[in-house]
Scaffold this active site. Structure first.
Site, PDB file in Angstrom:
ATOM      1  N   GLU A  45      16.847   3.010  17.414  1.00 35.73           N
ATOM      2  CA  GLU A  45      16.043   4.234  17.537  1.00 35.73           C
ATOM      3  C   GLU A  45      15.811   4.490  19.011  1.00 35.73           C
ATOM      4  OE1 GLU A  45      12.507   3.929  15.165  1.00 35.73           O
ATOM      5  OE2 GLU A  45      13.650   3.655  13.333  1.00 35.73           O
TER       6      GLU A  45
ATOM      7  N   HIS B   4      11.714   8.909  12.901  1.00 38.22           N
ATOM      8  CA  HIS B   4      10.602   7.962  12.677  1.00 38.22           C
ATOM      9  C   HIS B   4       9.231   8.655  12.796  1.00 38.22           C
ATOM     10  CE1 HIS B   4       9.545   3.405  12.906  1.00 38.22           C
ATOM     11  NE2 HIS B   4       8.624   4.074  12.239  1.00 38.22           N
ATOM     12  N   ILE B   5       9.002   9.576  11.857  1.00 33.89           N
ATOM     13  CA  ILE B   5       7.756  10.357  11.918  1.00 33.89           C
ATOM     14  C   ILE B   5       6.854  10.099  10.703  1.00 33.89           C
ATOM     15  CG2 ILE B   5       8.626  12.205  13.404  1.00 33.89           C
ATOM     16  CD1 ILE B   5       9.106  13.864  10.808  1.00 33.89           C
ATOM     17  N   GLY B   6       7.067   8.957  10.040  1.00 33.33           N
ATOM     18  CA  GLY B   6       6.327   8.668   8.806  1.00 33.33           C
ATOM     19  C   GLY B   6       4.825   8.893   8.913  1.00 33.33           C
TER      20      GLY B   6
ATOM     21  N   ARG C 198       7.793  -9.324  -3.934  1.00 31.00           N
ATOM     22  CA  ARG C 198       7.659 -10.788  -4.087  1.00 31.00           C
ATOM     23  C   ARG C 198       6.677 -11.141  -5.206  1.00 31.00           C
ATOM     24  NH1 ARG C 198       7.032 -12.939   1.945  1.00 31.00           N
ATOM     25  NH2 ARG C 198       5.633 -11.189   1.894  1.00 31.00           N
TER      26      ARG C 198
ATOM     27  N   ARG D  52       0.819  -1.222   0.000  1.00 33.88           N
ATOM     28  CA  ARG D  52       0.000   0.000   0.000  1.00 33.88           C
ATOM     29  C   ARG D  52       0.852   1.271   0.000  1.00 33.88           C
ATOM     30  NH1 ARG D  52      -3.224  -3.547   3.462  1.00 33.88           N
ATOM     31  NH2 ARG D  52      -1.403  -3.439   4.790  1.00 33.88           N
ATOM     32  N   ILE D  53       1.887   1.297   0.851  1.00 37.25           N
ATOM     33  CA  ILE D  53       2.685   2.527   0.954  1.00 37.25           C
ATOM     34  C   ILE D  53       3.545   2.717  -0.296  1.00 37.25           C
ATOM     35  CG2 ILE D  53       4.483   3.732   2.290  1.00 37.25           C
ATOM     36  CD1 ILE D  53       3.265   2.363   4.807  1.00 37.25           C
TER      37      ILE D  53
ATOM     38  N   ARG E 123      11.836   0.295   7.921  1.00 37.56           N
ATOM     39  CA  ARG E 123      12.460  -0.063   9.191  1.00 37.56           C
ATOM     40  C   ARG E 123      13.974  -0.013   9.025  1.00 37.56           C
ATOM     41  NH1 ARG E 123       8.292   0.762  11.089  1.00 37.56           N
ATOM     42  NH2 ARG E 123       6.967  -0.520  12.416  1.00 37.56           N
TER      43      ARG E 123
HETATM   44  C1  DGY Z   1       4.354   1.897  11.440  1.00 41.47           C
HETATM   45  O1  DGY Z   1       3.152   2.095  11.578  1.00 41.47           O
HETATM   46  O2  DGY Z   1       4.848   0.771  11.418  1.00 41.47           O
HETATM   47  C2  DGY Z   1       5.216   3.103  11.294  1.00 41.47           C
HETATM   48  O3  DGY Z   1       6.542   2.796  11.238  1.00 41.47           O
HETATM   49  C3  DGY Z   1       4.910   4.113  12.388  1.00 41.47           C
HETATM   50  O4  DGY Z   1       3.690   4.647  12.151  1.00 41.47           O
END
Ligand code: DGY
Length: 349
Positions: free
Chosen positions: A296, A315-317, A208, A186-187, A267
């Site tokens: 982290e 880590h602010i995605g 994959r 999705r991302i 990650r």
């Molecule tokens: C997740 O959801 O796994 C992100 O890394 C943090 O929102």
């Protein structure tokens, strides 16, 4: 009363109050939920409060494992974050009443999924709701890295801005470039749609399985090596699983173009960080933008912080206000449905 006797008296009184409290909660007929930090977004907590008694780590920081273990015997649900390792020890400490673990994240590499399955413990997570926020941040990080925004701002603030200059602060443009996306879930797909709107000439992906959705943006499935050697921008959106562990290693960086920009919003474990540091120092690749690292938080003395060609974010995605509220609500609904025996909105199977 001497000192010793008063200590005994106070501790007896405390135990009595504590025991009464537990008894009241148990007999309240409500579910017992443990939340691993005090700053979990309120909207989810409000939903839980209607049906559950809530115990919570009292600080806006991850609960230390020893405290965690002490706090969860007998709970029915754990509401955690990606900072909390949910392993055998934690599951043992919780005991047989634990029915569901809900993480406020789409990533689940911090959870021993097999062990939960063995014990019949359900796992809730938060896919979908953070896709746009994470894709937006990926774009922000990509452009910050390629167009050197942190470095440029530093120059502007510290006197380095002497005049407009034709080659100063230049970097590679996204328009006309080839973008390679590793992990086309999705991302990854949401990132592809966004980069396409910047006029990229080609989008490659490594995944994959073949993804039907790739057609929408004209993305082409290639091998990992082909993606590395052809892409101007390499973006990691793959989850951390055994197959992706340190997939970006020395050999991967050596296969990339010297002009390549590497972006990671998945990650830190997908990258051999020492190899990345070397690749950045030796100009094996041009730059890297990282929203995730190992560990982290990244220690302040990490060489990554000293490199001008590296942008590091904490880590602010998924960190938009709306998204974090929605993630909290989804986690609460995962807990409530699991406990009530109905379909969870986002169960990890
Ligand atoms: C997740 O959801 O796994 C992100 O890394 C943090 O929102």
């Amino acid at each position: 009363m001497n000192y010793k006797r008063s200590v005994v008296l106070v501790s007896c009184l405390f135990r009595k109050v504590w025991t009464c409290d537990i008894t009241r909660k148990m007999s309240s007929g409500k579910y017992q939920v443990y939340i691993t930090r005090s700053d979990m977004p309120e909207s989810g907590i409000e939903l839980l409060k209607k049906q559950c008694d809530i115990k919570m780590w009292h600080k806006p920081s991850p609960v230390p494992p020893e405290e965690f273990k002490k706090s969860i015997p007998g709970v029915n649900a754990i509401f955690c974050t990606l900072c909390d390792k949910i392993n055998k020890e934690i599951l043992d400490a919780a005991g047989p009443e634990l029915k569901v673990v809900a993480t406020i994240s789409v990533g689940f590499d911090h959870i021993d999924v097999e062990e939960c399955k063995k014990r019949g413990i359900k796992i809730g997570y938060t896919p979908n709701v953070l896709t746009d926020a994470t894709a937006e941040l990926t774009m922000a990080l990509l452009l910050s890295t390629s167009r050197r925004l942190p470095e440029a701002q530093h120059e502007a603030r510290t006197g380095g801005w002497v005049s407009w200059a034709p080659t100063w602060m230049t970097g590679p443009g996204l328009a006309g470039s080839t973008v390679g996306i590793v992990g086309f879930g999705r991302i990854g797909q949401a990132v592809a749609r966004r980069v396409k709107s910047f006029g990229t000439s080609k989008i490659l992906y490594f995944n994959r399985s073949v993804k039907e959705e790739a057609k929408e943006v004209g993305a082409i499935k290639v091998s990992f090596d082909e993606l590395l050697s052809q892409s101007d921008f390499v973006i990691c959106c793959a989850p951390l699983v055994p197959e992706t562990n340190e997939i970006f290693n020395k050999s991967a960086f050596e296969k990339m173009k010297r002009s390549a920009v590497f972006i990671n919003t998945s990650r830190g474990g997908t990258v051999d960080q020492d190899a990345l540091i070397e690749a950045l120092k030796n100009n094996t690749i041009w730059a890297a933008g990282l929203d995730v690292t190992t560990p982290e938080p990244l220690p302040l003395d990490s060489p990554l912080f000293k490199l001008k060609n590296c942008v590091v974010l904490p880590h602010i995605g998924s960190a938009t206000i709306q998204t974090r509220n929605t993630m909290s609500e989804l986690s609460a609904n995962n807990i409530l449905t699991a406990l009530n025996g109905t379909n969870m909105p986002a169960e990890l199977k």
